[in-house]
Structure formats: structure tokens, C-alpha cells
Design an enzyme around this catalytic site. Structure first.
Site, PDB file in Angstrom:
ATOM      1  N   CYS A 115       1.323  -1.287   0.397  1.00 28.52           N
ATOM      2  CA  CYS A 115       0.557   0.073  -0.166  1.00 28.52           C
ATOM      3  C   CYS A 115       1.138   1.750  -0.091  1.00 28.52           C
ATOM      4  CB  CYS A 115      -0.366  -0.005   1.209  1.00 28.52           C
ATOM      5  SG  CYS A 115      -1.698  -1.416   0.956  1.00 28.52           S
ATOM      6  N   HIS A 255      -3.335   7.113   2.672  1.00 28.39           N
ATOM      7  CA  HIS A 255      -3.702   5.542   2.609  1.00 28.39           C
ATOM      8  C   HIS A 255      -5.006   4.863   3.053  1.00 28.39           C
ATOM      9  CE1 HIS A 255      -3.846   1.767   1.001  1.00 28.39           C
ATOM     10  NE2 HIS A 255      -3.297   1.026   1.909  1.00 28.39           N
ATOM     11  N   ASN A 285     -10.465  -0.126   0.138  1.00 27.82           N
ATOM     12  CA  ASN A 285      -8.780   0.464  -0.590  1.00 27.82           C
ATOM     13  C   ASN A 285      -8.206  -0.172  -1.774  1.00 27.82           C
ATOM     14  OD1 ASN A 285      -5.847  -0.200  -0.600  1.00 27.82           O
ATOM     15  ND2 ASN A 285      -5.995  -1.607   1.491  1.00 27.82           N
TER      16      ASN A 285
HETATM   17  C1  LIG Z   1      -9.554  -5.994   9.621  1.00 24.74           C
HETATM   18  C2  LIG Z   1      -9.984  -5.129  10.305  1.00 24.74           C
HETATM   19  C3  LIG Z   1     -11.739  -4.584   9.736  1.00 24.74           C
HETATM   20  C4  LIG Z   1     -10.665  -5.969  11.896  1.00 24.74           C
HETATM   21  O1  LIG Z   1     -11.463  -5.168  12.344  1.00 24.74           O
HETATM   22  P1  LIG Z   1     -11.202  -5.637  13.845  1.00 24.74           P
HETATM   23  O2  LIG Z   1     -12.353  -5.107  14.591  1.00 24.74           O
HETATM   24  O3  LIG Z   1     -10.074  -5.673  14.366  1.00 24.74           O
HETATM   25  O4  LIG Z   1     -12.330  -6.583  13.751  1.00 24.74           O
HETATM   26  P2  LIG Z   1     -11.612  -7.801  14.435  1.00 24.74           P
HETATM   27  O5  LIG Z   1     -10.674  -8.945  13.322  1.00 24.74           O
HETATM   28  O6  LIG Z   1     -11.342  -7.902  16.308  1.00 24.74           O
HETATM   29  O7  LIG Z   1     -13.090  -9.077  14.745  1.00 24.74           O
HETATM   30  C5  LIG Z   1     -14.372  -9.313  15.226  1.00 24.74           C
HETATM   31  C6  LIG Z   1     -14.814  -9.652  15.404  1.00 24.74           C
HETATM   32  O8  LIG Z   1     -15.410  -9.585  13.961  1.00 24.74           O
HETATM   33  C7  LIG Z   1     -15.816 -10.899  12.878  1.00 24.74           C
HETATM   34  N1  LIG Z   1     -15.454 -10.225  11.547  1.00 24.74           N
HETATM   35  C8  LIG Z   1     -14.385  -9.749  10.936  1.00 24.74           C
HETATM   36  N2  LIG Z   1     -14.945  -9.380  10.263  1.00 24.74           N
HETATM   37  C9  LIG Z   1     -16.235  -9.309  10.107  1.00 24.74           C
HETATM   38  C10 LIG Z   1     -16.797  -8.919   8.832  1.00 24.74           C
HETATM   39  N3  LIG Z   1     -16.399  -8.665   7.169  1.00 24.74           N
HETATM   40  N4  LIG Z   1     -18.368  -8.960   9.066  1.00 24.74           N
HETATM   41  C11 LIG Z   1     -18.842  -9.372  10.204  1.00 24.74           C
HETATM   42  N5  LIG Z   1     -17.810  -9.576  10.957  1.00 24.74           N
HETATM   43  C12 LIG Z   1     -16.727  -9.743  10.955  1.00 24.74           C
HETATM   44  C13 LIG Z   1     -14.578 -11.426  13.422  1.00 24.74           C
HETATM   45  O9  LIG Z   1     -14.875 -12.662  13.130  1.00 24.74           O
HETATM   46  C14 LIG Z   1     -14.669 -11.603  14.944  1.00 24.74           C
HETATM   47  O10 LIG Z   1     -15.989 -12.138  15.444  1.00 24.74           O
HETATM   48  P3  LIG Z   1     -15.491 -12.749  17.049  1.00 24.74           P
HETATM   49  O11 LIG Z   1     -15.418 -11.335  18.260  1.00 24.74           O
HETATM   50  O12 LIG Z   1     -16.546 -13.794  17.491  1.00 24.74           O
HETATM   51  O13 LIG Z   1     -14.103 -13.792  16.677  1.00 24.74           O
HETATM   52  C15 LIG Z   1      -9.532  -4.783  10.947  1.00 24.74           C
HETATM   53  O14 LIG Z   1      -8.405  -5.834  11.609  1.00 24.74           O
HETATM   54  C16 LIG Z   1      -7.891  -3.880  10.183  1.00 24.74           C
HETATM   55  O15 LIG Z   1      -8.537  -2.858   9.044  1.00 24.74           O
HETATM   56  N6  LIG Z   1      -7.025  -3.775   9.898  1.00 24.74           N
HETATM   57  C17 LIG Z   1      -6.082  -3.109   9.296  1.00 24.74           C
HETATM   58  C18 LIG Z   1      -6.584  -3.989   7.657  1.00 24.74           C
HETATM   59  C19 LIG Z   1      -5.913  -3.280   6.614  1.00 24.74           C
HETATM   60  O16 LIG Z   1      -5.827  -2.202   6.579  1.00 24.74           O
HETATM   61  N7  LIG Z   1      -4.979  -4.585   5.651  1.00 24.74           N
HETATM   62  C20 LIG Z   1      -4.774  -3.759   4.864  1.00 24.74           C
HETATM   63  C21 LIG Z   1      -2.989  -3.099   4.643  1.00 24.74           C
HETATM   64  S1  LIG Z   1      -2.999  -1.896   4.900  1.00 24.74           S
END
Ligand SMILES: CC(C)(COP(=O)(O)OP(=O)(O)OC[C@H]1O[C@@H](n2cnc3c(N)ncnc32)[C@H](O)[C@@H]1OP(=O)(O)O)[C@@H](O)C(=O)NCCC(=O)NCCS
Length: 328
Positions: A115, A255, A285
């Protein structure tokens, strides 16, 4: 002699027509609009359908750029294609786009930095232009993320979209253009965000395909944590290095990975929300394309000399900030 800097003198985008909405995603994996809007901030993303690749999007943007800047393809002397989703491993997407856009007098290559690809590429172009040898550079930045996203994995599939951008970069001796950079690469981040197969370590096999290893995978929480702290650190450091106050800065151009990451970085910089470019809701993204897509959408609001800080974080880990004074 005054210093030569690279200035953005034209910018165009290509956005695929198909809109993948949260509603449609919720028919593919167990998710819903409310969760995606609250945790990520994306409403829809564009998807490139059919037998088309990253080079098709880039070539479309490049042709628009040549037209809108009244530039002949023969005048382009250097091309960088910033992408993580090249059409194929060989030849480079830069070569393919040159052919599609009729560019015959240039050399160039692909640049892959997850990214952070756009800011890494812009600083690379800046160094070429500073040499005084390059007069019209084509900077392409785009990704067909849908080609490496697993649409059975709800942890990644809501995040990404497809888009490409094309920028004309020219030398200037005025007090505008790329002023400074602060870029980083640290492979200790590799376990947390990667696409494991298809390279020399794990060439394609039935096993890699069966194990879905040709898709991007991440530990979202870890990536989130590093994205906030590293992006904010380099952006704040850039403000301090140039004594830029929140009042002086026209915009942060971050970004677009997650609205919560963007908000946290803007807050650390002391910026009001209206000084942060945000369009993640419409496109998700788009990896290499997010920052130039923002610049394109805000270009009519920008004035020559406006101070911008560009900041990105991505796989590698790679991250950094660029200080840019708008040249148009
Ligand atoms: C991926 C991301 C959105 C997840 O959000 P989060 O708040 O960290 O969520 P978690 O991973 O802790 O998951 C929380 C819960 O939501 C659930 N969940 C994950 N994706 C889900 C979705 N699309 N819809 C509904 N629930 C979802 C998980 O399974 C978890 O459930 P559980 O508590 O029963 O295990 C976040 O971590 C993120 O944006 N990370 C950066 C990723 C990124 O930008 N990558 C690209 C490169 S820069």
C-alpha cells in the site's frame, strides 16, 4: 542554480463501472453493512469485470492523461507502474502499458511496495527528475485487487477494490513539487500481511491452490495497530521537520485502508476532519491507487503552493510520508 523538483502537472483516473456493495458482499460471506461501516467505513468498491487486467485500467488512465495534458506519447521519457497486481510476472506491466498507450521513447519498470507503492514511486520519480535528465514522466498507480482477494474470507474481502491512476510528472524550479520524504521498509512485518504463493519461495502447485495461498492474507488487528502508529509517527515527524502547523497544512492525504486508521492519524496530527481527504466509503482500499485517487477528486479545491502531507502504510511492512506542495 535553483533546485529541480518533481511536480505533478496532470492526473487522471480509471474506475471500473461495477460497484460491489456491502449488500452484495453479505450474500457472499457472513457480514453486513452495519459491521463494515462501523469497523472499516466502506460502502462499496469498484470491481474490474471480464478478461481485463491492471494494464487495461492503467492504459485507459494514461490515454486520458495524455489527452488532457496535450502530451504526445513520444514525449514521455520514463514510466513507473506502481502495482502489486501486475498482469503477469514477465513482462512488467510498465512495458505492457507503454505498448497499449503508444509510448515508444521511454524506459521504465514496475515498483511493488504494497500500500506504500504510490509514495515510494513518487519519491523514486522525484530522484530521476532531480537528475535533470527526465522531462516528462508517466507515473501509473493501480491495482486489480479483486484478482488476489479471497471472496470466501470475510476478514479481507470487504476491504479492497480496483482502480488505476496516471500522473504526469515534470521538473520545476519553482517552490512546489515533492519537498521531502520519510520512507521505511521492514520485513519483520511479513508474517502479518502477505500473499504466500506464486513467488520463488512457494511456486504455484495444486497444494498452494487448494490451500488458497494465492490470496492476500492478514492479521488485521496487528496490521491495524502498526498502521496507526507508524503512519501517524511519520506524518507528525514531517510536520515538525518543516515547522508545519495544522493551520498551515492544506490537507493530509492518507492511504485509504480503514476509516478508523485515517481518523486516528488525523487526530495525532491535530487536524480538523475537513483537512483530511477521505473517499474510502466509495472505493475501499485500492492499494496503489488510493492517494492519487484522493488527489484527483480534490484537485479543483487545491491551489498552487498548497502544503500536503501524503502518508501510507502497507505490507512489508512499508510506510512513510511525503511532503508535497501542489503545483497546478
Ligand atoms: C480487518 C479489520 C477491519 C478487522 O476489524 P477488527 O475490529 O480488528 O475486528 P476483529 O478482527 O477483531 O474481529 C472482531 C469480530 O468481527 C468478526 N468479523 C471479522 N470480519 C467481519 C466481517 N466482514 N463481518 C462481520 N464480522 C466480522 C470477527 O470474526 C470477530 O468475531 P469474534 O469476536 O466472534 O471472533 C481491521 O483489523 C483492519 O482494518 N485492519 C487493518 C487491515 C488493513 O488495512 N490491511 C490492508 C493493508 S494497509
Amino acid at each position: 542554480m535553483s533546485k529541480i523538483r518533481a511536480a505533478i502537472t496532470g492526473i487522471e483516473v480509471f474506475l471500473p463501472e461495477y460497484r460491489l456493495t456491502n449488500r452484495e458482499l453479505s450474500t457472499m460471506v457472513d457480514t453486513n453493512d452495519e459491521w463494515i461501516m462501523q469497523r472499516i467505513g466502506i460502502k462499496e468498491r469498484r470491481i474490474l469485470k471480464g478478461d481485463l487486467a491492471t494494464s487495461d485500467m492503467m492504459a485507459a488512465a494514461a490515454k486520458k492523461l495524455l489527452e488532457s495534458t496535450h502530451t504526445s506519447p513520444d514525449e514521455i521519457d520514463f514510466v513507473i507502474a506502481a502495482t502489486n497486481t501486475p498482469d503477469m510476472w514477465l513482462p512488467s506491466t510498465a512495458c505492457i502499458v507503454c505498448d497499449k498507450a503508444g509510448i515508444r521513447n521511454a524506459w521504465g519498470f514496475d515498483l511493488l511496495a504494497a500500500c506504500s507503492s504510490f509514495i515510494f514511486a513518487l519519491e523514486t520519480v522525484n530522484k530521476f527528475v532531480e537528475s535533470g535528465q527526465y522531462k516528462k514522466v508517466l507515473l501509473l498507480a493501480g491495482d486489480k485487487m479483486s484478482s488476489i482477494v479471497d471472496y470466501t474470507d470475510r476478514n479481507t474481502c470487504p476491504l479492497f477494490g480496483d482502480a488505476a491512476t496516471a500522473l504526469l510528472i515534470e521538473p520545476t524550479t519553482e517552490d512546489v513539487g515533492v519537498m521531502d520524504h520519510n520512507l521505511h521498509a521492514d520485513g519483520a512485518g511479513a508474517p502479518y500481511l502477505n500473499l504466500k504463493a506464486g513467488g520463488s519461495k512457494l511456486p504455484a502447485s495444486y497444494e498452494t491452490v487448494n490451500n488458497r495461498l494465492h490470496y492476500v492474507q492478514q492479521d488485521g488487528k496487528t496490521v491495524f495497530k502498526y498502521a496507526v502508529s507508524n503512519m501517524a509517527d511519520v506524518a507528525v515527524e514531517m510536520m515538525e521537520r518543516h515547522s508545519i502547523t495544522p493551520d498551515d497544512l492544506a490537507y493530509l492525504v492518507p492511504h485509504q485502508a480503514n476509516l478508523r486508521i485515517i481518523d486516528a492519524v488525523g487526530r495525532r496530527m491535530g487536524l480538523p476532519p475537513e483537512k483530511v481527504m477521505i473517499n474510502i466509503e466509495k472505493y475501499g482500499n485500492t492499494t496503489s491507487a488510493t492517494i492519487p485517487l484522493c488527489l484527483y477528486e480534490w484537485k479543483d479545491k487545491l491551489k498552487k503552493g498548497d502544503k500536503l502531507i501524503l502518508a501510507a502504510f502497507g505490507g512489508g511492512f512499508t510506510w512513510g510520508s511525503l511532503y508535497l506542495k501542489w503545483a497546478l
